[in-house]
Design a protein around this motif. Structure first.
Motif, PDB file in Angstrom:
ATOM      1  N   THR A 203      -2.977  28.910  -0.915  1.00 51.46           N
ATOM      2  CA  THR A 203      -1.839  28.439  -1.712  1.00 51.46           C
ATOM      3  C   THR A 203      -2.152  28.318  -3.296  1.00 51.46           C
ATOM      4  OG1 THR A 203      -2.179  26.002  -1.392  1.00 51.46           O
ATOM      5  CG2 THR A 203      -0.448  27.367  -0.022  1.00 51.46           C
ATOM      6  N   ARG A 222       8.155  24.627  -3.984  1.00 50.83           N
ATOM      7  CA  ARG A 222       8.187  25.896  -3.494  1.00 50.83           C
ATOM      8  C   ARG A 222       9.896  26.466  -3.300  1.00 50.83           C
ATOM      9  NH1 ARG A 222       4.971  27.943   1.750  1.00 50.83           N
ATOM     10  NH2 ARG A 222       5.763  29.984   1.797  1.00 50.83           N
ATOM     11  N   THR A 236       2.846  24.290   2.184  1.00 51.90           N
ATOM     12  CA  THR A 236       3.996  23.900   1.424  1.00 51.90           C
ATOM     13  C   THR A 236       3.940  22.898   0.575  1.00 51.90           C
ATOM     14  OG1 THR A 236       5.258  25.067   3.339  1.00 51.90           O
ATOM     15  CG2 THR A 236       6.695  24.197   1.597  1.00 51.90           C
ATOM     16  N   HIS A 250      12.990  24.673   4.368  1.00 51.16           N
ATOM     17  CA  HIS A 250      11.943  25.068   4.639  1.00 51.16           C
ATOM     18  C   HIS A 250      12.063  26.144   5.794  1.00 51.16           C
ATOM     19  CE1 HIS A 250       7.467  25.439   5.547  1.00 51.16           C
ATOM     20  NE2 HIS A 250       7.786  25.064   6.939  1.00 51.16           N
ATOM     21  N   GLU A 286       4.630  29.915  -3.203  1.00 53.20           N
ATOM     22  CA  GLU A 286       3.796  28.674  -3.689  1.00 53.20           C
ATOM     23  C   GLU A 286       3.106  29.183  -5.157  1.00 53.20           C
ATOM     24  OE1 GLU A 286       2.162  25.766  -2.346  1.00 53.20           O
ATOM     25  OE2 GLU A 286       4.150  26.007  -1.387  1.00 53.20           O
TER      26      GLU A 286
END
Length: 300
Positions: A203, A222, A236, A250, A286
């Motif tokens: 990320t 995100r 995340t 999500h 990300e």
């Protein structure tokens, strides 16, 4: 219970056979640094006599070798070692398992040093990370630390390690910051294999601060054009509103997410200017803004 029975029931488990000042044989661990108290009923003025039971496993004292930890409480040595080997419960790293089950003092004992040494090293590492973050967030003067009625009065380390959650990366086996501790109460327990630090989960997009590493990188949420405050699922970063509604955003297909400028919880904002004032990838990816301690990205 006489001395002969005590010895015969424990010698199979490699118990210490040194005679105690009272004349009875020790029922502790063989080759131990310091002997445990006499376990023969009526010999010593304590409750740890031969027909009693270990508070952890509830089996008789004489069934296994015992140790007396620094606070004075006695347990089976095997129970203490198993507790330290099992470590924390759940995905978040906590250190209650390193305390006496009865009085919550340290489990310190010479015969436990080898197994506790790496755990203390991990504790010190996380404490340093948490205190650095607490300083960065300007919370050393929080009332819970400064006021006598506070839960962590004069204990900023305890406050920091309760406020911030750290997890063990399943790939590199290093602890990483995973957001605030309250996050743990709002999401389901993670599979240990899903616990991945930002570096191992990529990320960071290979952006690492040359001075502070990856611990204090500041991310964009995100799912919207806000600063991220949570890192969950090992992959995340969320702002607070999107985190509270993570079941809505999500995993949603990128094509169905709002375009920049995007507001929390899947809202499309009017205009064309990003609230963060930065250029970033499409919502759903990300993105590292910079190092929070450096307050910019020049150290990448």
């Amino acid at each position: 219970m006489d001395t002969i029975n005590v010895v015969s029931r424990t010698e199979t488990f490699s118990t210490c056979q040194r005679p105690l000042p009272c004349g009875h044989y020790c029922g502790g661990v063989a080759n131990e640094v310091s002997c445990a108290p006499c376990m023969v009923r009526g010999c010593q003025d304590h409750n740890y006599h031969g027909d009693g039971h270990c508070p952890v496993c509830t089996e008789p004292w004489t069934s296994k070798p015992v140790i007396q930890i620094v606070c004075g409480h006695v347990f089976h040595s095997e129970c203490m070692r198993q507790m330290l080997t099992n470590r924390w419960h759940g995905s978040r790293i906590t250190f209650g398992f390193m305390l006496c089950p009865l009085c919550k003092n340290s489990l310190s004992h010479p015969d436990l040093y080898e197994i506790m040494s790496p755990l203390m090293h991990l504790y010190d590492k996380i404490k340093t990370k948490a205190l650095t973050r607490l300083q960065h967030d300007g919370l050393f003067q929080d009332k819970d630390i400064t006021q006598p009625s506070g839960k962590y009065y004069k204990d900023p380390a305890g406050f920091a390690m309760d406020k911030y959650a750290y997890y063990m990366c399943s790939k590199c086996q290093e602890p990483y910051f995973g957001g605030e501790g309250r996050c743990q109460d709002e999401v389901e327990e993670s599979d240990p294999k899903e616990l991945i630090c930002p570096l191992c989960s990529d990320t960071t997009k290979n952006k690492v601060c040359s001075r502070h590493g990856s611990d204090y990188l500041q991310y964009k949420c995100r799912y919207c054009c806000s600063l991220a405050t949570y890192h969950c699922f090992g992959t995340t970063h969320f702002c607070d509103p999107c985190h509270s509604n993570h079941t809505v955003v999500h995993g949603k297909p990128t094509a169905n997410l709002p375009k920049c400028p995007s507001g929390p919880c899947g809202k499309q904002l009017p205009g064309s200017s990003c609230p963060l004032g930065i250029a970033h990838p499409p919502t759903g990816e990300e993105f590292v803004i910079g190092c929070a301690l450096c307050v910019n990205s020049s150290s990448f």
